[in-house]
Design an enzyme around this catalytic site. Structure first.
Site, PDB file in Angstrom:
ATOM      1  N   SER A 148       0.807  -1.176   0.078  1.00 60.32           N
ATOM      2  CA  SER A 148       0.052   0.018  -0.150  1.00 60.32           C
ATOM      3  C   SER A 148       0.823   1.200  -0.131  1.00 60.32           C
ATOM      4  O   SER A 148       1.794   1.305  -0.843  1.00 60.32           O
ATOM      5  CB  SER A 148      -1.056  -0.137   1.196  1.00 60.32           C
ATOM      6  OG  SER A 148      -2.030   1.014   0.969  1.00 60.32           O
ATOM      7  N   HIS A 195      -7.923  -5.013  -1.622  1.00 63.33           N
ATOM      8  CA  HIS A 195      -6.603  -4.442  -1.310  1.00 63.33           C
ATOM      9  C   HIS A 195      -6.003  -5.191  -0.041  1.00 63.33           C
ATOM     10  O   HIS A 195      -4.835  -5.271  -0.109  1.00 63.33           O
ATOM     11  CB  HIS A 195      -6.828  -3.000  -0.752  1.00 63.33           C
ATOM     12  CG  HIS A 195      -5.464  -2.265  -0.382  1.00 63.33           C
ATOM     13  ND1 HIS A 195      -4.507  -2.041  -1.318  1.00 63.33           N
ATOM     14  CD2 HIS A 195      -5.239  -1.772   0.841  1.00 63.33           C
ATOM     15  CE1 HIS A 195      -3.628  -1.399  -0.763  1.00 63.33           C
ATOM     16  NE2 HIS A 195      -3.908  -0.991   0.606  1.00 63.33           N
ATOM     17  N   ASP A 205      -8.206  -5.470  -6.306  1.00 61.14           N
ATOM     18  CA  ASP A 205      -7.666  -4.229  -5.375  1.00 61.14           C
ATOM     19  C   ASP A 205      -8.521  -3.110  -6.188  1.00 61.14           C
ATOM     20  O   ASP A 205      -8.450  -2.904  -7.289  1.00 61.14           O
ATOM     21  CB  ASP A 205      -6.315  -3.982  -5.478  1.00 61.14           C
ATOM     22  CG  ASP A 205      -5.822  -3.029  -4.287  1.00 61.14           C
ATOM     23  OD1 ASP A 205      -6.600  -2.003  -4.171  1.00 61.14           O
ATOM     24  OD2 ASP A 205      -4.804  -3.083  -3.950  1.00 61.14           O
TER      25      ASP A 205
END
Length: 338
Positions: free
Chosen positions: A129, A312, A283
């Site tokens: 991330s 995600h 995602d």
């Protein structure tokens, strides 16, 4: 008591032009640095995460094995451990905390690695991330130092769609009357609960909810999952810290590295490190096609998708199948010659 160390940075001038005085970088290390300092892995944190939130990917027999590697987890500015709105003294406290970029974060991490440990080569930089954003930045800022990178479920430039999602997170906090323009005495808990609700629809995929996978995680209903997991997750956070890191995320772009004049593609071509770029198939923040575009410009990168309905959070260490998939490919990258 948080189990980390503090590296005193002194006064740090940021890309924004502000100077963060007496800045602090919190970090934790795992394993032992070998004699020639060739076994170094740098593993930055993610949005709201702290070093212990990365530990699911570290362990004996795993790719990030502390018996084999010296793993450094630096905490990102704004996460409550390194310099943040919540722990910085006036005048740059709370709502006045300055804007920080990925470039700023990586520049001080580089100081930690070189000044504190005398390290000249990094075997791998890896991150999920916002940690992936810092991973790309390492590759651009220090191409001669970084041998391999493994950004997963993240991007080298924050997309417009991702910026729009983050606007929802921002406004969820700022429309709570308790927020007080960032000068609150108590956390704006209604806003933090709302952030959890916003995140719930973005962090996980449509298929995750269709298959009711939250039931397998021990939640008794959809509402139980939304309250116990998502609201509970953000109620533990500081609102100004979240907003500071949100700005960093929204403004993520390796093209803004000094010397590239905003040219994103040119910055990608400057990454010399051998790379595996790994998006999650479902995602919603960082769709695979964004990474596919990046890899076209990276001279030594492979594109591998995590086949997962966990959105995600395929990269969040919750689903063992996804974790095994990620770990296997990290091993492949570490075992490869550069």
């Amino acid at each position: 008591m948080i189990d980390c160390k503090i590296f005193d940075l002194g006064d740090v001038t940021l890309q924004s032009g502000a100077t963060l005085r007496d800045a602090k970088l919190a970090y934790k290390t795992y394993g032992t640095l070998n004699a020639d300092k060739s076994n170094v892995i740098v593993y930055p944190t993610w949005y709201s995460g702290q070093h212990y939130d990365n530990e699911w990917l570290i362990g004996e027999g795993m790719a990030l094995d502390p018996q084999k590697y010296f793993i450094i987890i630096p905490n990102m500015f704004g996460n409550g451990l390194s310099s943040s709105p919540s722990n910085t003294p006036p005048p740059y406290n709370q709502a006045r905390f300055p804007h920080v970029t990925f470039y700023d974060n990586v520049a001080v991490q580089h100081r930690l690695i070189t000044e504190k440990f005398g390290i000249e080569k990094i075997a791998l930089v890896i991150g999920w991330s916002m940690g992936a954003g810092q991973t790309y930045q390492w590759g651009v800022s220090y191409p001669e130092m970084v041998e391999r990178i493994f950004p997963f479920c993240g991007s080298a430039k924050t997309s417009l769609h991702n910026i729009v999602f983050l606007e929802g997170v921002k406004v969820a906090i700022q429309t709570d009357e308790a927020w007080q323009g960032g000068w609150y005495k108590e956390q704006p808990n209604k806003g933090l609960r709302a952030v959890g609700r916003v995140y719930a629809g973005w962090g996980l995929s449509q298929a995750f909810y269709r298959e009711r996978l939250y039931l397998q995680q021990g939640y008794s209903s959809l509402e139980d999952f939304l309250v116990a997991f998502w609201e509970g997750f953000f109620l533990r956070k500081d609102a100004n810290n979240l907003l500071a890191m949100l700005w960093t995320w929204q403004n993520g772009n390796i093209g803004n590295t000094p010397g590239f004049d905003g040219n994103f593609e040119k910055a990608l071509t400057a990454i010399k490190a051998k790379a595996i770029v790994m998006p999650g198939e479902t995602d919603l923040y960082f769709p695979p096609e964004d990474n596919e575009y990046e890899v076209e410009y990276m001279p030594n990168a492979e594109f591998i998708v995590i086949p997962s309905v966990w959105g995600h959070f395929a990269g969040g260490g919750i689903n063992p199948v996804d974790t095994q998939f990620i770990d296997r490919h990290i091993k492949e990258l570490l075992d490869s010659k550069v």
